[in-house]
Design a protein around this motif. Structure first.
Motif, PDB file in Angstrom:
ATOM      1  N   GLN A  28       0.610  -1.050   0.039  1.00  0.00           N
ATOM      2  CA  GLN A  28      -0.093   0.003  -0.088  1.00  0.00           C
ATOM      3  C   GLN A  28       1.141   1.634  -0.371  1.00  0.00           C
ATOM      4  O   GLN A  28       0.775   1.871  -1.142  1.00  0.00           O
ATOM      5  N   THR A  29       1.711   1.305   0.728  1.00  0.00           N
ATOM      6  CA  THR A  29       3.398   2.796   0.654  1.00  0.00           C
ATOM      7  C   THR A  29       3.489   2.582  -0.579  1.00  0.00           C
ATOM      8  O   THR A  29       4.309   3.965  -1.265  1.00  0.00           O
ATOM      9  N   ALA A  30       3.475   1.462  -1.059  1.00  0.00           N
ATOM     10  CA  ALA A  30       3.939   1.512  -2.231  1.00  0.00           C
ATOM     11  C   ALA A  30       3.222   2.221  -3.493  1.00  0.00           C
ATOM     12  O   ALA A  30       3.398   2.423  -5.244  1.00  0.00           O
ATOM     13  N   GLY A  31       2.422   2.185  -3.527  1.00  0.00           N
ATOM     14  CA  GLY A  31       0.987   2.708  -4.003  1.00  0.00           C
ATOM     15  C   GLY A  31      -0.218   2.104  -5.085  1.00  0.00           C
ATOM     16  O   GLY A  31      -0.421   2.615  -5.600  1.00  0.00           O
ATOM     17  N   LEU A  32       0.336   0.994  -4.298  1.00  0.00           N
ATOM     18  CA  LEU A  32      -0.763  -0.258  -5.054  1.00  0.00           C
ATOM     19  C   LEU A  32      -2.110   0.182  -4.075  1.00  0.00           C
ATOM     20  O   LEU A  32      -1.928  -0.356  -2.831  1.00  0.00           O
ATOM     21  N   GLU A  33      -2.714  -0.604  -4.566  1.00  0.00           N
ATOM     22  CA  GLU A  33      -4.701  -0.101  -4.115  1.00  0.00           C
ATOM     23  C   GLU A  33      -5.416  -1.038  -3.932  1.00  0.00           C
ATOM     24  O   GLU A  33      -5.219  -2.162  -4.378  1.00  0.00           O
ATOM     25  N   LEU A  34      -5.507  -1.987  -2.654  1.00  0.00           N
ATOM     26  CA  LEU A  34      -6.158  -2.995  -2.155  1.00  0.00           C
ATOM     27  C   LEU A  34      -7.457  -3.187  -2.668  1.00  0.00           C
ATOM     28  O   LEU A  34      -8.766  -1.904  -2.818  1.00  0.00           O
ATOM     29  N   LEU A  35      -8.077  -4.138  -3.816  1.00  0.00           N
ATOM     30  CA  LEU A  35      -9.030  -4.421  -5.110  1.00  0.00           C
ATOM     31  C   LEU A  35     -10.403  -5.523  -3.444  1.00  0.00           C
ATOM     32  O   LEU A  35     -10.855  -5.892  -3.628  1.00  0.00           O
ATOM     33  N   ARG A 149     -13.331  -4.553  -5.779  1.00  0.00           N
ATOM     34  CA  ARG A 149     -13.493  -3.499  -5.995  1.00  0.00           C
ATOM     35  C   ARG A 149     -12.553  -1.725  -5.154  1.00  0.00           C
ATOM     36  O   ARG A 149     -12.093  -2.834  -4.205  1.00  0.00           O
ATOM     37  N   PRO A 150     -12.679  -1.282  -5.846  1.00  0.00           N
ATOM     38  CA  PRO A 150     -10.968  -0.095  -5.571  1.00  0.00           C
ATOM     39  C   PRO A 150     -11.713   0.513  -4.275  1.00  0.00           C
ATOM     40  O   PRO A 150     -13.313   0.873  -3.945  1.00  0.00           O
ATOM     41  N   VAL A 151     -10.856   0.371  -3.072  1.00  0.00           N
ATOM     42  CA  VAL A 151     -11.112   1.532  -1.902  1.00  0.00           C
ATOM     43  C   VAL A 151     -11.014   2.277  -2.109  1.00  0.00           C
ATOM     44  O   VAL A 151     -12.471   2.898  -1.141  1.00  0.00           O
ATOM     45  N   GLY A 152     -10.354   3.184  -3.058  1.00  0.00           N
ATOM     46  CA  GLY A 152     -10.408   4.404  -2.899  1.00  0.00           C
ATOM     47  C   GLY A 152      -9.989   5.184  -2.927  1.00  0.00           C
ATOM     48  O   GLY A 152     -10.246   6.624  -2.306  1.00  0.00           O
ATOM     49  N   ARG A 153      -8.935   4.794  -2.615  1.00  0.00           N
ATOM     50  CA  ARG A 153      -7.092   5.695  -1.597  1.00  0.00           C
ATOM     51  C   ARG A 153      -7.193   7.324  -2.330  1.00  0.00           C
ATOM     52  O   ARG A 153      -6.993   7.421  -3.600  1.00  0.00           O
ATOM     53  N   LEU A 154      -7.358   8.404  -1.658  1.00  0.00           N
ATOM     54  CA  LEU A 154      -6.678   9.698  -2.409  1.00  0.00           C
ATOM     55  C   LEU A 154      -5.601  10.284  -2.771  1.00  0.00           C
ATOM     56  O   LEU A 154      -5.723  10.457  -3.843  1.00  0.00           O
ATOM     57  N   ASP A 155      -4.063   8.565  -1.969  1.00  0.00           N
ATOM     58  CA  ASP A 155      -2.941   8.925  -2.962  1.00  0.00           C
ATOM     59  C   ASP A 155      -2.985   8.439  -3.924  1.00  0.00           C
ATOM     60  O   ASP A 155      -1.778   8.233  -5.019  1.00  0.00           O
ATOM     61  N   THR A 156      -4.118   7.774  -4.839  1.00  0.00           N
ATOM     62  CA  THR A 156      -3.865   6.891  -5.940  1.00  0.00           C
ATOM     63  C   THR A 156      -4.533   7.285  -7.032  1.00  0.00           C
ATOM     64  O   THR A 156      -5.204   7.131  -7.759  1.00  0.00           O
ATOM     65  N   THR A 157      -5.410   8.575  -6.290  1.00  0.00           N
ATOM     66  CA  THR A 157      -6.531   9.305  -7.848  1.00  0.00           C
ATOM     67  C   THR A 157      -6.035   9.529  -8.971  1.00  0.00           C
ATOM     68  O   THR A 157      -6.524  10.170  -9.736  1.00  0.00           O
TER      69      THR A 157
END
Length: 160
Positions: A28-35, A149-157
Motif C-alpha cells: 500500500q505504501t508503494a501505491g498499490l490499491e487494495l481491491l 472493488r477499489p477502496v478509493g485511496r486518496l493518494d492513488t487518484t
C-alpha cells in the motif's frame, strides 16, 4: 505504463509469524490499491491449480502440504505496473538471495538448499504473480470478479 491488477498471497509462515501488517503495508505504501482481501484455508485443489506449473517438481509435495496446512491471506491489488511492483517488493524467490529492503530479504532466512536437504518447503512468506497472464489466472482462481472493488485511496487518484 499500464494500470494492472495482481495477486499477492501471504503464505502460512507469514501469517503464523504475525507479519501480515508489515507485508500489506509495503504494497500500500508503494501505491498499490487494495481491491480484495480474504483469509482462507485453501483446498488442495486450489493450491494444485495455483501451482500447476510445479506439479512435476520434486519439491511439489512439500509445497502442497505447506500451503494447505495453515491459513493464507489472498490479496488483490491494482496500480500502475502492479505486477512488476509487487515482484520487486517481494524480492528473490530464494530468501537467501533476496535484497535487504524486500519482504523476503528482511524477514525470510531459509535457503532452498537447506529446505531441500531437510525435505521441507521453502518458507518464503509471500507469493506475487509472476507476470500479467499469471496475475489474471491467479486472480480468477482466488476471487470472483464482483468481489474486487477499489477502496478509493486518496493518494492513488492520479492514476484514474
Amino acid at each position: 505504463m499500464a494500470v494492472e491488477r495482481t495477486l499477492v498471497l501471504v503464505k502460512p509462515d507469514g501469517v503464523q509469524r504475525g507479519l501480515i501488517p508489515d507485508i500489506l503495508e509495503r504494497f500500500q505504501t508503494a501505491g498499490l490499491e487494495l481491491l480484495g482481501l480474504e483469509l482462507t484455508y485453501p483446498s488442495e485443489d486450489r493450491i494444485a491449480q495455483h501451482y500447476e506449473e510445479h506439479h512435476d517438481e520434486d519439491f511439489y509435495p512439500t509445497l502442497l502440504d505447506y500451503m494447505v496446512d495453515q491459513p493464507v491471506i489472498a490479496v488483490a491489488y491494482e496500480g500502475v505496473e502492479a505486477v512488476s511492483t509487487a515482484r520487486k517488493l517481494v524480492g528473490d524467490t530464494e530468501p537467501h538471495n533476496a535484497a535487504p529492503g524486500t519482504i523476503r530479504g528482511d524477514h525470510a532466512h531459509i535457503t532452498t538448499q537447506h529446505a531441500n536437504n531437510e525435505a521441507k518447503p521453502v518458507k518464503n512468506l509471500v507469493h506475487a504473480a509472476e507476470d500479467r497472464d499469471a496475475a489474471e489466472r491467479e486472480l480468477n482462481l482466488w476471487f470472483d470478479e464482483g468481489d474486487l472493488r477499489p477502496v478509493g485511496r486518496l493518494d492513488t487518484t492520479h492514476i484514474r
